[in-house]
Design an enzyme around this catalytic site. Sequence first.
Site, mmCIF file in Angstrom:
data_model
loop_
_atom_site.group_PDB
_atom_site.id
_atom_site.type_symbol
_atom_site.label_atom_id
_atom_site.label_comp_id
_atom_site.label_asym_id
_atom_site.label_seq_id
_atom_site.Cartn_x
_atom_site.Cartn_y
_atom_site.Cartn_z
ATOM 1 N N CYS A 229 94.321 38.192 6.208
ATOM 2 C CA CYS A 229 93.876 39.296 5.348
ATOM 3 C C CYS A 229 92.883 38.796 4.314
ATOM 4 O O CYS A 229 92.232 39.594 3.651
ATOM 5 C CB CYS A 229 95.057 39.967 4.677
ATOM 6 S SG CYS A 229 95.855 38.874 3.521
ATOM 7 N N PHE B 105 102.242 40.414 11.728
ATOM 8 C CA PHE B 105 102.303 39.323 12.709
ATOM 9 C C PHE B 105 101.565 38.072 12.248
ATOM 10 O O PHE B 105 101.838 36.970 12.721
ATOM 11 C CB PHE B 105 101.717 39.785 14.059
ATOM 12 C CG PHE B 105 100.203 39.756 14.121
ATOM 13 C CD1 PHE B 105 99.526 38.581 14.433
ATOM 14 C CD2 PHE B 105 99.445 40.881 13.837
ATOM 15 C CE1 PHE B 105 98.138 38.530 14.467
ATOM 16 C CE2 PHE B 105 98.062 40.849 13.860
ATOM 17 C CZ PHE B 105 97.409 39.667 14.179
#
Length: 496
Positions: A280, A148
Amino acid sequence: MTIIGHLIGGESRTDAKRTQDVFNPSTGEVSKQVALADTKTVEDAIAAAQAAYPAWRNTPPSKRAQVMFRFKQLLEENADKICQLIGEEHGKIAHDAAGELQRGIENVEYACGVPELLKGEHSRNVGPNIDSWSEFQPLGVVAGITPFNFPAMVPLWMYPMAIACGNTFILKPSERDPSSSLFIAQLLEEAGLPKGVINVVNGDKEAVDVLLTDARIKAVSFVGSTPIAEYIYSTANAHGKRCQALGGAKNHAIVMPDADMDNAVNQLLGAAFGSSGERCMALSVAVAVGDDAADALIAKMSTAMKPLKVGAFSNKDNDFGPVITAQHKDKVVGHITSAEKDGATVVVDGRDAKVDGFEKGFFVGATLIDGVTPQMQSYQAEIFGPVLQVVRVQTMDEAMQLINDHEYGNGTCIFTRDGEAARYFSDNIEVGMVGINVPLPVPVSYHSFGGWKRSLFGDLHAYGPDAVRFYTKRKTITQRWPSSSVREGVSFSFPS
Ligand code: NAD
Protein backbone atom coordinates in the site's frame (compact mmCIF):
# COMPACT_ATOMS: atom_id res chain seq x y z
CA MET A 1 -4.92 -31.79 0.90
CA THR A 2 -4.07 -29.66 3.93
CA ILE A 3 -7.00 -27.61 5.24
CA ILE A 4 -6.08 -24.43 7.05
CA GLY A 5 -8.60 -23.98 9.83
CA HIS A 6 -9.29 -21.74 12.79
CA LEU A 7 -7.93 -21.15 16.29
CA ILE A 8 -10.82 -20.81 18.72
CA GLY A 9 -10.48 -20.85 22.49
CA GLY A 10 -7.04 -22.45 22.17
CA GLU A 11 -8.33 -25.29 19.95
CA SER A 12 -7.50 -25.84 16.28
CA ARG A 13 -10.64 -26.46 14.23
CA THR A 14 -11.03 -27.28 10.58
CA ASP A 15 -14.80 -27.72 10.44
CA ALA A 16 -16.26 -25.90 7.45
CA LYS A 17 -19.11 -26.37 5.03
CA ARG A 18 -17.21 -24.24 2.55
CA THR A 19 -13.51 -24.16 1.64
CA GLN A 20 -11.46 -22.14 -0.83
CA ASP A 21 -8.30 -22.95 -2.79
CA VAL A 22 -5.02 -21.43 -1.62
CA PHE A 23 -2.51 -21.08 -4.45
CA ASN A 24 1.25 -21.12 -4.56
CA PRO A 25 1.55 -18.06 -6.84
CA SER A 26 5.06 -19.08 -7.95
CA THR A 27 3.86 -22.38 -9.43
CA GLY A 28 0.29 -21.33 -10.14
CA GLU A 29 -0.92 -24.50 -8.44
CA VAL A 30 -3.39 -25.05 -5.63
CA SER A 31 -1.34 -26.00 -2.57
CA LYS A 32 -3.88 -26.01 0.26
CA GLN A 33 -7.48 -25.31 1.10
CA VAL A 34 -8.70 -22.79 3.64
CA ALA A 35 -11.82 -23.35 5.73
CA LEU A 36 -14.36 -20.54 5.38
CA ALA A 37 -16.01 -19.95 8.73
CA ASP A 38 -19.79 -19.81 8.89
CA THR A 39 -21.79 -17.71 11.35
CA LYS A 40 -21.78 -20.42 14.03
CA THR A 41 -17.97 -20.76 13.94
CA VAL A 42 -17.46 -17.00 14.26
CA GLU A 43 -19.97 -16.90 17.11
CA ASP A 44 -17.98 -19.65 18.86
CA ALA A 45 -14.87 -17.49 18.53
CA ILE A 46 -16.69 -14.46 19.92
CA ALA A 47 -17.96 -16.54 22.85
CA ALA A 48 -14.41 -17.83 23.54
CA ALA A 49 -13.01 -14.28 23.44
CA GLN A 50 -15.75 -13.01 25.70
CA ALA A 51 -15.19 -15.80 28.22
CA ALA A 52 -11.46 -15.03 28.34
CA TYR A 53 -11.95 -11.28 28.72
CA PRO A 54 -12.67 -10.76 32.47
CA ALA A 55 -9.54 -12.56 33.66
CA TRP A 56 -7.32 -11.04 30.95
CA ARG A 57 -8.64 -7.53 31.63
CA ASN A 58 -7.63 -7.93 35.28
CA THR A 59 -4.21 -9.40 34.53
CA PRO A 60 -1.61 -6.75 35.48
CA PRO A 61 -0.19 -4.94 32.43
CA SER A 62 3.33 -6.04 33.40
CA LYS A 63 2.24 -9.71 33.21
CA ARG A 64 0.61 -9.05 29.85
CA ALA A 65 3.87 -7.46 28.70
CA GLN A 66 5.82 -10.54 29.77
CA VAL A 67 3.79 -12.62 27.29
CA MET A 68 4.73 -10.13 24.57
CA PHE A 69 8.44 -10.44 25.44
CA ARG A 70 8.21 -14.24 25.02
CA PHE A 71 6.18 -13.80 21.83
CA LYS A 72 8.89 -11.59 20.32
CA GLN A 73 11.48 -14.27 21.08
CA LEU A 74 9.34 -17.00 19.48
CA LEU A 75 8.80 -14.87 16.38
CA GLU A 76 12.55 -14.48 15.99
CA GLU A 77 13.22 -18.18 16.58
CA ASN A 78 10.58 -19.15 14.00
CA ALA A 79 11.44 -16.47 11.43
CA ASP A 80 12.55 -18.91 8.72
CA LYS A 81 9.39 -20.97 8.98
CA ILE A 82 7.21 -17.84 8.90
CA CYS A 83 9.03 -16.49 5.81
CA GLN A 84 8.61 -19.87 4.11
CA LEU A 85 4.84 -19.84 4.78
CA ILE A 86 4.59 -16.28 3.49
CA GLY A 87 6.56 -17.18 0.36
CA GLU A 88 4.50 -20.30 -0.39
CA GLU A 89 1.18 -18.47 -0.30
CA HIS A 90 1.98 -14.82 -1.04
CA GLY A 91 4.98 -15.32 -3.30
CA LYS A 92 7.33 -12.74 -1.81
CA ILE A 93 11.02 -13.58 -1.69
CA ALA A 94 12.55 -14.50 1.70
CA HIS A 95 14.49 -11.20 2.02
CA ASP A 96 11.26 -9.27 1.57
CA ALA A 97 9.29 -11.55 3.91
CA ALA A 98 12.02 -11.12 6.54
CA GLY A 99 11.63 -7.33 6.28
CA GLU A 100 7.87 -7.61 6.72
CA LEU A 101 8.30 -9.86 9.76
CA GLN A 102 10.88 -7.55 11.31
CA ARG A 103 8.50 -4.57 11.02
CA GLY A 104 5.82 -6.73 12.65
CA ILE A 105 8.14 -7.72 15.50
CA GLU A 106 8.83 -4.05 16.16
CA ASN A 107 5.13 -3.64 16.97
CA VAL A 108 5.42 -6.46 19.50
CA GLU A 109 8.42 -4.67 21.03
CA TYR A 110 6.36 -1.49 21.35
CA ALA A 111 3.54 -3.46 23.02
CA CYS A 112 6.09 -4.74 25.58
CA GLY A 113 6.07 -1.18 26.96
CA VAL A 114 2.34 -1.29 27.73
CA PRO A 115 2.65 -0.64 31.49
CA GLU A 116 4.23 2.70 30.60
CA LEU A 117 1.74 3.40 27.80
CA LEU A 118 -1.30 2.80 30.04
CA LYS A 119 -0.10 4.98 32.91
CA GLY A 120 -2.87 7.57 32.56
CA GLU A 121 -3.01 11.13 33.83
CA HIS A 122 -3.34 12.47 37.36
CA SER A 123 -4.16 15.90 38.79
CA ARG A 124 -4.05 16.62 42.51
CA ASN A 125 -6.26 19.26 44.12
CA VAL A 126 -8.48 20.07 41.13
CA GLY A 127 -10.74 21.50 43.89
CA PRO A 128 -10.50 21.58 47.67
CA ASN A 129 -9.32 18.08 48.66
CA ILE A 130 -10.37 16.79 45.27
CA ASP A 131 -8.10 14.73 43.03
CA SER A 132 -8.87 13.66 39.50
CA TRP A 133 -7.31 11.14 37.15
CA SER A 134 -7.91 9.51 33.80
CA GLU A 135 -7.24 5.87 33.16
CA PHE A 136 -7.44 3.85 29.97
CA GLN A 137 -9.55 0.72 30.16
CA PRO A 138 -9.81 -2.03 27.54
CA LEU A 139 -12.87 -2.21 25.31
CA GLY A 140 -13.63 -5.94 25.49
CA VAL A 141 -13.66 -8.24 22.46
CA VAL A 142 -12.17 -6.55 19.40
CA ALA A 143 -11.62 -7.80 15.85
CA GLY A 144 -9.09 -7.33 13.05
CA ILE A 145 -9.62 -8.01 9.35
CA THR A 146 -6.45 -8.05 7.28
CA PRO A 147 -5.31 -8.06 3.62
CA PHE A 148 -3.23 -10.58 1.69
CA ASN A 149 -0.20 -8.40 1.05
CA PHE A 150 1.29 -8.41 4.56
CA PRO A 151 0.00 -11.61 6.16
CA ALA A 152 2.47 -11.36 9.07
CA MET A 153 2.98 -7.63 9.58
CA VAL A 154 -0.53 -6.19 9.36
CA PRO A 155 -2.06 -8.57 11.96
CA LEU A 156 0.94 -7.64 14.16
CA TRP A 157 -0.02 -3.97 13.76
CA MET A 158 -3.24 -4.85 15.55
CA TYR A 159 -3.43 -7.60 18.13
CA PRO A 160 -0.19 -7.23 20.14
CA MET A 161 -1.31 -3.78 21.30
CA ALA A 162 -5.00 -4.68 21.55
CA ILE A 163 -4.15 -7.66 23.75
CA ALA A 164 -1.46 -5.86 25.75
CA CYS A 165 -4.11 -3.23 26.58
CA GLY A 166 -6.31 -5.97 28.09
CA ASN A 167 -8.69 -6.77 25.22
CA THR A 168 -9.35 -10.17 23.72
CA PHE A 169 -9.09 -10.48 19.96
CA ILE A 170 -10.50 -12.19 16.88
CA LEU A 171 -8.39 -12.06 13.73
CA LYS A 172 -9.88 -12.68 10.30
CA PRO A 173 -6.83 -12.94 8.00
CA SER A 174 -6.89 -12.87 4.22
CA GLU A 175 -8.26 -16.13 2.84
CA ARG A 176 -5.65 -15.94 0.07
CA ASP A 177 -2.58 -16.52 2.29
CA PRO A 178 -3.83 -17.53 5.74
CA SER A 179 -1.13 -19.93 7.02
CA SER A 180 1.45 -17.49 8.39
CA SER A 181 -1.23 -15.43 10.19
CA LEU A 182 -2.57 -18.58 11.86
CA PHE A 183 0.89 -19.92 12.77
CA ILE A 184 1.93 -16.60 14.33
CA ALA A 185 -1.21 -16.50 16.48
CA GLN A 186 -0.41 -20.04 17.65
CA LEU A 187 3.04 -18.79 18.70
CA LEU A 188 1.37 -16.15 20.85
CA GLU A 189 -0.50 -18.89 22.72
CA GLU A 190 2.78 -20.78 23.06
CA ALA A 191 4.21 -17.62 24.65
CA GLY A 192 1.78 -18.11 27.53
CA LEU A 193 -1.35 -16.28 26.48
CA PRO A 194 -4.45 -17.77 28.14
CA LYS A 195 -6.76 -19.66 25.79
CA GLY A 196 -9.40 -17.54 24.09
CA VAL A 197 -7.49 -14.24 24.31
CA ILE A 198 -6.41 -14.59 20.66
CA ASN A 199 -8.69 -16.35 18.18
CA VAL A 200 -8.35 -16.72 14.44
CA VAL A 201 -11.26 -17.35 12.11
CA ASN A 202 -10.52 -17.88 8.48
CA GLY A 203 -13.20 -16.92 6.05
CA ASP A 204 -14.72 -14.41 3.69
CA LYS A 205 -17.59 -11.92 3.73
CA GLU A 206 -19.84 -14.24 5.74
CA ALA A 207 -17.36 -14.31 8.63
CA VAL A 208 -16.62 -10.59 8.36
CA ASP A 209 -20.29 -9.66 8.49
CA VAL A 210 -20.73 -11.49 11.80
CA LEU A 211 -17.80 -9.52 13.25
CA LEU A 212 -19.32 -6.26 11.99
CA THR A 213 -22.79 -6.83 13.38
CA ASP A 214 -22.45 -8.88 16.58
CA ALA A 215 -23.00 -6.61 19.59
CA ARG A 216 -20.27 -8.40 21.59
CA ILE A 217 -17.56 -6.99 19.28
CA LYS A 218 -16.63 -3.52 20.51
CA ALA A 219 -14.17 -2.36 17.86
CA VAL A 220 -12.96 -3.35 14.40
CA SER A 221 -9.59 -2.64 12.78
CA PHE A 222 -9.49 -3.21 9.04
CA VAL A 223 -6.77 -2.99 6.41
CA GLY A 224 -7.55 -3.69 2.75
CA SER A 225 -8.92 -2.09 -0.39
CA THR A 226 -10.91 1.15 -0.29
CA PRO A 227 -14.35 -0.13 -1.38
CA ILE A 228 -14.25 -2.79 1.33
CA ALA A 229 -12.79 -0.35 3.89
CA GLU A 230 -15.71 1.97 3.27
CA TYR A 231 -18.19 -0.88 3.69
CA ILE A 232 -16.49 -2.06 6.89
CA TYR A 233 -16.42 1.43 8.37
CA SER A 234 -20.05 2.27 7.63
CA THR A 235 -21.38 -1.13 8.73
CA ALA A 236 -19.33 -1.24 11.94
CA ASN A 237 -20.38 2.33 12.78
CA ALA A 238 -24.02 1.54 12.08
CA HIS A 239 -23.70 -1.22 14.66
CA GLY A 240 -22.21 1.09 17.27
CA LYS A 241 -18.62 -0.06 17.01
CA ARG A 242 -15.42 1.92 17.03
CA CYS A 243 -13.74 1.38 13.67
CA GLN A 244 -10.55 2.24 11.83
CA ALA A 245 -10.48 1.10 8.21
CA LEU A 246 -7.31 1.61 6.18
CA GLY A 247 -7.80 1.47 2.43
CA GLY A 248 -5.97 1.59 -0.88
CA ALA A 249 -3.41 3.98 -2.27
CA LYS A 250 -1.80 5.64 -5.25
CA ASN A 251 1.53 6.94 -4.03
CA HIS A 252 3.32 9.60 -6.06
CA ALA A 253 6.99 10.53 -5.97
CA ILE A 254 7.93 13.99 -7.18
CA VAL A 255 11.28 14.00 -8.96
CA MET A 256 12.60 17.56 -8.89
CA PRO A 257 15.11 18.81 -11.50
CA ASP A 258 17.76 19.16 -8.77
CA ALA A 259 17.32 15.60 -7.44
CA ASP A 260 20.28 13.23 -7.23
CA MET A 261 18.91 11.22 -10.16
CA ASP A 262 20.99 8.07 -9.62
CA ASN A 263 19.86 7.87 -6.03
CA ALA A 264 16.26 8.60 -6.95
CA VAL A 265 16.30 5.82 -9.55
CA ASN A 266 17.72 3.30 -7.06
CA GLN A 267 15.08 4.26 -4.50
CA LEU A 268 12.29 4.12 -7.05
CA LEU A 269 13.29 0.65 -8.22
CA GLY A 270 12.77 -0.89 -4.79
CA ALA A 271 9.71 1.19 -3.94
CA ALA A 272 7.90 0.56 -7.23
CA PHE A 273 8.78 -3.07 -7.92
CA GLY A 274 9.63 -4.55 -4.50
CA SER A 275 7.04 -7.15 -3.48
CA SER A 276 5.73 -6.89 -7.08
CA GLY A 277 4.27 -3.49 -6.22
CA GLU A 278 1.78 -5.19 -3.89
CA ARG A 279 2.38 -2.73 -1.08
CA CYS A 280 0.00 0.00 0.00
CA MET A 281 3.06 2.27 0.24
CA ALA A 282 4.50 1.25 -3.17
CA LEU A 283 5.48 4.24 -5.29
CA SER A 284 3.44 3.71 -8.43
CA VAL A 285 3.64 7.19 -10.00
CA ALA A 286 6.75 9.28 -10.59
CA VAL A 287 5.93 12.91 -11.32
CA ALA A 288 8.89 14.41 -13.11
CA VAL A 289 9.18 18.21 -12.95
CA GLY A 290 10.43 19.50 -16.31
CA ASP A 291 11.18 17.49 -19.45
CA ASP A 292 14.92 17.29 -18.71
CA ALA A 293 14.20 15.54 -15.41
CA ALA A 294 11.63 13.28 -17.10
CA ASP A 295 13.99 12.30 -19.94
CA ALA A 296 16.83 11.58 -17.51
CA LEU A 297 14.53 9.57 -15.27
CA ILE A 298 13.18 7.44 -18.12
CA ALA A 299 16.67 6.82 -19.55
CA LYS A 300 18.24 5.83 -16.24
CA MET A 301 15.22 3.84 -15.05
CA SER A 302 14.94 1.74 -18.19
CA THR A 303 18.65 0.89 -18.00
CA ALA A 304 18.46 0.09 -14.30
CA MET A 305 15.43 -2.15 -14.81
CA LYS A 306 17.17 -4.48 -17.26
CA PRO A 307 18.88 -6.70 -14.64
CA LEU A 308 15.80 -6.95 -12.37
CA LYS A 309 14.85 -10.54 -11.70
CA VAL A 310 11.26 -11.63 -11.22
CA GLY A 311 10.87 -15.24 -10.16
CA ALA A 312 9.82 -17.86 -7.65
CA PHE A 313 9.87 -17.01 -3.94
CA SER A 314 12.24 -19.90 -3.25
CA ASN A 315 15.19 -18.28 -5.06
CA LYS A 316 16.72 -15.65 -2.78
CA ASP A 317 18.48 -14.03 -5.75
CA ASN A 318 15.19 -12.89 -7.25
CA ASP A 319 14.26 -9.25 -6.69
CA PHE A 320 10.55 -9.86 -6.51
CA GLY A 321 8.05 -12.66 -6.96
CA PRO A 322 4.70 -13.27 -8.62
CA VAL A 323 1.47 -11.38 -7.97
CA ILE A 324 -1.11 -13.05 -5.78
CA THR A 325 -3.53 -14.71 -8.25
CA ALA A 326 -4.10 -15.30 -11.95
CA GLN A 327 -7.06 -12.85 -11.80
CA HIS A 328 -4.84 -10.20 -10.26
CA LYS A 329 -2.21 -10.75 -12.96
CA ASP A 330 -4.93 -10.18 -15.59
CA LYS A 331 -5.97 -6.99 -13.82
CA VAL A 332 -2.40 -5.62 -13.72
CA VAL A 333 -1.82 -6.51 -17.38
CA GLY A 334 -5.17 -4.92 -18.24
CA HIS A 335 -4.10 -1.64 -16.66
CA ILE A 336 -0.84 -1.60 -18.67
CA THR A 337 -2.80 -2.25 -21.87
CA SER A 338 -5.34 0.44 -21.07
CA ALA A 339 -2.57 3.01 -20.51
CA GLU A 340 -1.12 2.08 -23.90
CA LYS A 341 -4.53 2.38 -25.58
CA ASP A 342 -5.01 5.78 -23.94
CA GLY A 343 -1.81 7.06 -25.58
CA ALA A 344 0.92 6.40 -23.00
CA THR A 345 4.20 4.73 -24.01
CA VAL A 346 5.14 1.39 -22.45
CA VAL A 347 8.92 1.86 -22.23
CA VAL A 348 9.68 -1.39 -20.39
CA ASP A 349 7.00 -4.04 -20.77
CA GLY A 350 6.56 -6.81 -18.19
CA ARG A 351 3.34 -8.24 -19.56
CA ASP A 352 4.93 -11.32 -21.09
CA ALA A 353 7.25 -12.24 -18.22
CA LYS A 354 8.26 -15.91 -18.31
CA VAL A 355 10.15 -17.71 -15.58
CA ASP A 356 11.90 -20.95 -16.53
CA GLY A 357 10.56 -23.88 -14.58
CA PHE A 358 7.63 -21.83 -13.28
CA GLU A 359 5.66 -21.35 -16.49
CA LYS A 360 2.28 -21.32 -14.72
CA GLY A 361 3.30 -18.80 -12.04
CA PHE A 362 1.49 -15.47 -11.83
CA PHE A 363 4.43 -13.32 -12.93
CA VAL A 364 4.41 -9.79 -14.24
CA GLY A 365 7.76 -8.19 -15.03
CA ALA A 366 8.78 -4.69 -13.98
CA THR A 367 6.99 -2.21 -16.23
CA LEU A 368 7.71 1.47 -16.94
CA ILE A 369 5.15 3.69 -18.64
CA ASP A 370 5.86 7.22 -19.87
CA GLY A 371 3.45 9.99 -20.87
CA VAL A 372 0.70 9.04 -18.43
CA THR A 373 -1.95 11.72 -17.85
CA PRO A 374 -4.39 12.19 -14.95
CA GLN A 375 -7.41 11.38 -17.11
CA MET A 376 -6.18 7.85 -17.84
CA GLN A 377 -7.91 5.04 -16.01
CA SER A 378 -4.50 3.47 -15.23
CA TYR A 379 -3.55 6.68 -13.39
CA GLN A 380 -6.71 6.86 -11.35
CA ALA A 381 -6.85 3.22 -10.23
CA GLU A 382 -4.64 1.42 -7.73
CA ILE A 383 -2.84 -1.12 -9.95
CA PHE A 384 -1.10 -3.03 -7.14
CA GLY A 385 1.49 -4.54 -9.48
CA PRO A 386 5.11 -3.92 -10.55
CA VAL A 387 4.21 -0.91 -12.69
CA LEU A 388 5.72 2.58 -12.48
CA GLN A 389 3.89 5.29 -14.40
CA VAL A 390 5.60 8.57 -15.22
CA VAL A 391 3.61 11.80 -15.43
CA ARG A 392 5.37 14.86 -16.87
CA VAL A 393 4.63 18.31 -15.42
CA GLN A 394 6.38 21.68 -15.66
CA THR A 395 6.27 22.97 -12.06
CA MET A 396 6.38 21.68 -8.53
CA ASP A 397 2.99 23.26 -7.80
CA GLU A 398 1.50 21.32 -10.71
CA ALA A 399 2.99 18.13 -9.30
CA MET A 400 1.58 18.84 -5.84
CA GLN A 401 -1.84 19.69 -7.26
CA LEU A 402 -1.96 16.28 -8.95
CA ILE A 403 -1.30 14.56 -5.64
CA ASN A 404 -3.75 16.73 -3.71
CA ASP A 405 -6.48 16.09 -6.29
CA HIS A 406 -6.10 12.29 -6.14
CA GLU A 407 -8.72 10.40 -4.16
CA TYR A 408 -6.04 8.53 -2.19
CA GLY A 409 -3.61 10.08 0.27
CA ASN A 410 -1.58 7.27 1.79
CA GLY A 411 2.11 7.94 1.11
CA THR A 412 4.23 10.24 -1.00
CA CYS A 413 7.83 11.28 -1.46
CA ILE A 414 9.86 14.11 -2.95
CA PHE A 415 13.35 13.66 -4.36
CA THR A 416 15.19 16.96 -4.12
CA ARG A 417 18.30 18.65 -2.74
CA ASP A 418 16.36 21.80 -1.92
CA GLY A 419 15.39 22.08 1.76
CA GLU A 420 12.96 24.92 1.15
CA ALA A 421 11.10 22.94 -1.50
CA ALA A 422 11.01 19.88 0.75
CA ARG A 423 9.57 21.87 3.63
CA TYR A 424 6.94 23.50 1.41
CA PHE A 425 6.03 20.02 0.15
CA SER A 426 5.62 18.41 3.57
CA ASP A 427 3.65 21.43 4.86
CA ASN A 428 1.14 21.51 2.03
CA ILE A 429 0.72 18.02 0.65
CA GLU A 430 -2.61 16.30 1.43
CA VAL A 431 -1.14 12.92 2.30
CA GLY A 432 -0.77 11.10 5.62
CA MET A 433 2.80 9.79 5.31
CA VAL A 434 5.45 11.90 3.63
CA GLY A 435 9.03 11.06 2.65
CA ILE A 436 11.81 13.53 1.88
CA ASN A 437 14.26 11.48 -0.20
CA VAL A 438 12.69 8.47 1.61
CA PRO A 439 10.65 6.44 -0.86
CA LEU A 440 8.68 4.25 1.58
CA PRO A 441 8.01 6.50 4.59
CA VAL A 442 6.38 3.74 6.65
CA PRO A 443 6.41 5.12 10.21
CA VAL A 444 8.36 3.16 12.82
CA SER A 445 6.37 1.26 15.45
CA TYR A 446 6.43 4.08 18.00
CA HIS A 447 4.76 6.48 15.59
CA SER A 448 1.45 5.59 13.90
CA PHE A 449 0.55 4.56 10.36
CA GLY A 450 -2.28 6.01 8.31
CA GLY A 451 -3.24 7.82 5.16
CA TRP A 452 -5.60 10.70 4.46
CA LYS A 453 -8.63 11.04 2.19
CA ARG A 454 -9.98 7.70 0.92
CA SER A 455 -6.95 5.82 2.23
CA LEU A 456 -8.31 5.80 5.78
CA PHE A 457 -11.80 5.85 7.27
CA GLY A 458 -11.77 6.75 10.94
CA ASP A 459 -9.86 9.11 13.17
CA LEU A 460 -7.04 7.09 14.67
CA HIS A 461 -4.16 5.63 12.72
CA ALA A 462 -2.83 2.09 13.06
CA TYR A 463 -0.23 0.94 15.62
CA GLY A 464 1.99 3.20 17.75
CA PRO A 465 0.44 5.69 20.19
CA ASP A 466 -2.84 5.87 18.23
CA ALA A 467 -3.35 2.12 18.78
CA VAL A 468 -3.23 2.59 22.55
CA ARG A 469 -6.04 5.13 22.21
CA PHE A 470 -7.97 3.02 19.70
CA TYR A 471 -7.94 -0.12 21.86
CA THR A 472 -8.83 1.63 25.14
CA LYS A 473 -11.51 3.95 26.44
CA ARG A 474 -10.77 6.79 28.77
CA LYS A 475 -12.38 6.88 32.18
CA THR A 476 -11.95 9.99 34.34
CA ILE A 477 -12.41 9.65 38.06
CA THR A 478 -12.88 12.58 40.41
CA GLN A 479 -12.39 11.75 44.09
CA ARG A 480 -12.87 13.51 47.39
CA TRP A 481 -12.59 12.16 50.89
CA PRO A 482 -14.21 14.88 53.03
CA SER A 483 -13.04 15.24 56.59
CA SER A 484 -15.59 13.85 59.04
CA SER A 485 -15.24 17.05 61.07
CA VAL A 486 -16.51 19.24 58.22
CA ARG A 487 -20.25 19.54 57.62
CA GLU A 488 -20.90 20.13 53.90
CA GLY A 489 -23.49 22.61 52.66
CA VAL A 490 -26.00 22.07 49.87
CA SER A 491 -25.35 23.70 46.50
CA PHE A 492 -27.50 23.74 43.40
CA SER A 493 -25.05 25.61 41.20
CA PHE A 494 -22.79 23.83 38.77
CA PRO A 495 -19.55 22.79 40.55
CA SER A 496 -16.70 25.15 39.72
P1 NAD B 1 -9.40 -6.74 0.18
O1 NAD B 1 -10.13 -5.49 0.50
O2 NAD B 1 -9.85 -7.54 -0.98
O3 NAD B 1 -9.48 -7.76 1.44
C1 NAD B 1 -9.13 -7.34 2.73
C2 NAD B 1 -9.92 -8.16 3.74
O4 NAD B 1 -11.31 -7.91 3.55
C3 NAD B 1 -9.72 -9.66 3.59
O5 NAD B 1 -9.61 -10.24 4.87
C4 NAD B 1 -11.00 -10.12 2.89
O6 NAD B 1 -11.39 -11.42 3.26
C5 NAD B 1 -12.02 -9.12 3.37
N1 NAD B 1 -13.08 -8.88 2.38
C6 NAD B 1 -12.93 -8.89 1.03
N2 NAD B 1 -14.12 -8.62 0.44
C7 NAD B 1 -15.02 -8.44 1.43
C8 NAD B 1 -16.42 -8.13 1.45
N3 NAD B 1 -17.11 -7.95 0.32
N4 NAD B 1 -17.02 -8.01 2.64
C9 NAD B 1 -16.33 -8.18 3.79
N5 NAD B 1 -15.01 -8.47 3.84
C10 NAD B 1 -14.36 -8.60 2.67
O7 NAD B 1 -7.86 -6.37 0.08
P2 NAD B 1 -6.65 -7.27 -0.41
O8 NAD B 1 -6.75 -7.46 -1.87
O9 NAD B 1 -6.52 -8.46 0.46
O10 NAD B 1 -5.41 -6.32 -0.06
C11 NAD B 1 -4.92 -5.35 -0.94
C12 NAD B 1 -5.49 -3.99 -0.64
O11 NAD B 1 -5.20 -3.63 0.71
C13 NAD B 1 -4.89 -2.89 -1.49
O12 NAD B 1 -5.92 -2.02 -1.87
C14 NAD B 1 -3.90 -2.21 -0.56
O13 NAD B 1 -3.63 -0.87 -0.86
C15 NAD B 1 -4.63 -2.33 0.73
N6 NAD B 1 -3.73 -2.18 1.86
C16 NAD B 1 -3.77 -1.03 2.55
C17 NAD B 1 -2.90 -0.83 3.59
C18 NAD B 1 -2.94 0.44 4.38
O14 NAD B 1 -2.32 0.47 5.42
N7 NAD B 1 -3.63 1.47 3.95
C19 NAD B 1 -1.97 -1.83 3.93
C20 NAD B 1 -1.97 -3.02 3.20
C21 NAD B 1 -2.86 -3.17 2.16
